[in-house]
Structure formats: structure tokens, C-alpha cells
Design a protein around this motif. Structure first.
Motif, PDB file in Angstrom:
ATOM      1  N   ASP A 173       2.237  -1.036   0.166  1.00 38.39           N
ATOM      2  CA  ASP A 173       2.896  -0.786   1.449  1.00 38.39           C
ATOM      3  C   ASP A 173       3.153  -2.152   2.090  1.00 38.39           C
TER       4      ASP A 173
ATOM      5  N   ASP B 279      -2.148   1.297   0.723  1.00 41.45           N
ATOM      6  CA  ASP B 279      -1.461   1.981   1.819  1.00 41.45           C
ATOM      7  C   ASP B 279      -2.481   2.279   2.905  1.00 41.45           C
ATOM      8  N   ASP B 280      -2.064   2.173   4.163  1.00 41.03           N
ATOM      9  CA  ASP B 280      -2.971   2.489   5.263  1.00 41.03           C
ATOM     10  C   ASP B 280      -2.873   3.959   5.665  1.00 41.03           C
ATOM     11  N   ASN B 281      -2.037   4.727   4.994  1.00 41.46           N
ATOM     12  CA  ASN B 281      -1.883   6.150   5.276  1.00 41.46           C
ATOM     13  C   ASN B 281      -2.732   6.945   4.286  1.00 41.46           C
ATOM     14  N   GLU B 282      -3.766   7.604   4.786  1.00 40.72           N
ATOM     15  CA  GLU B 282      -4.697   8.342   3.924  1.00 40.72           C
ATOM     16  C   GLU B 282      -4.009   9.441   3.121  1.00 40.72           C
ATOM     17  N   TYR B 283      -3.035  10.104   3.723  1.00 36.99           N
ATOM     18  CA  TYR B 283      -2.327  11.167   3.023  1.00 36.99           C
ATOM     19  C   TYR B 283      -1.586  10.609   1.802  1.00 36.99           C
ATOM     20  N   ASN B 284      -0.905   9.488   1.969  1.00 38.17           N
ATOM     21  CA  ASN B 284      -0.205   8.869   0.836  1.00 38.17           C
ATOM     22  C   ASN B 284      -1.173   8.503  -0.282  1.00 38.17           C
TER      23      ASN B 284
END
Length: 100
Positions: A72, A21-26
Motif C-alpha cells: 500500500d 496494508d493498514d486496512n485489516e479487511y484487505n
């Protein structure tokens, strides 16, 4: 070297998960969740990293595949669909393809 009848075959103690995933929070949330259930979790930030992780794991003698890959779809560098195609192609070429 052949194993004698009383030799133990190496087994993996924990399930192996790759989260892409490119979303750090995820990535952070899933790492915490995986730790709660004793799941070993590697994190990749794009499809190229995912392909590299799966290639590196395929070279191990034990636990050579991930039990689960959460991918993702929309990511920079290499999207999830193309990364999955590459990973599957590599599994077939190295004789570690899965059913399903």
C-alpha cells in the motif's frame, strides 16, 4: 559444508508473498485468497513492519526473499514508497538485489 553431487539443494515448496496494508479487511481477504492457492503470505500493517519482515527473511538460508510484495502507498509510520526504497537499499547492501 560442501554438498556432494547427490545431495539435494534445499528448495522452497510454496511461493512467498508479503502483503503490506493498514486496512485489516484487505489483509484478511488476501490471506484467504493466498491460502486457496497454497501461497505463504505474511502480513505487515505499515512500512516499518514490512522492512522488518524482509530483513528477517533475508537472514534465512533458504527462501531468503519474497516472490512478491504487495505494498500500500498511504500508510502510517512509514509509507509504501519509503518502505520500498529501504527494502531495495537493504537488498543491494546484502547482495540479494533483484533485476527489474
Amino acid at each position: 559444508q560442501l554438498l556432494s553431487s547427490n545431495s539435494e539443494i534445499p528448495t522452497c515448496k510454496y511461493p512467498k508473498l508479503l502483503h503490506v496494508d493498514d486496512n485489516e479487511y484487505n489483509l484478511y481477504v488476501l490471506q484467504i485468497f493466498a491460502a486457496l492457492f497454497d501461497i505463504e503470505c505474511d502480513s505487515a500493517r505499515n512500512g516499518n513492519e514490512a522492512v522488518a519482515f524482509t530483513k528477517a527473511r533475508s537472514e534465512q538460508k533458504c527462501c531468503s526473499n519474497y516472490n512478491l510484495i504487495l505494498m500500500d502507498i498511504n500508510m502510517p509510520v512509514l509509507d509504501g514508497v519509503e518502505a520500498t526504497k529501504t527494502i531495495r537499499r537493504n537488498e543491494i547492501e546484502h547482495g540479494s538485489a533483484r533485476n527489474g
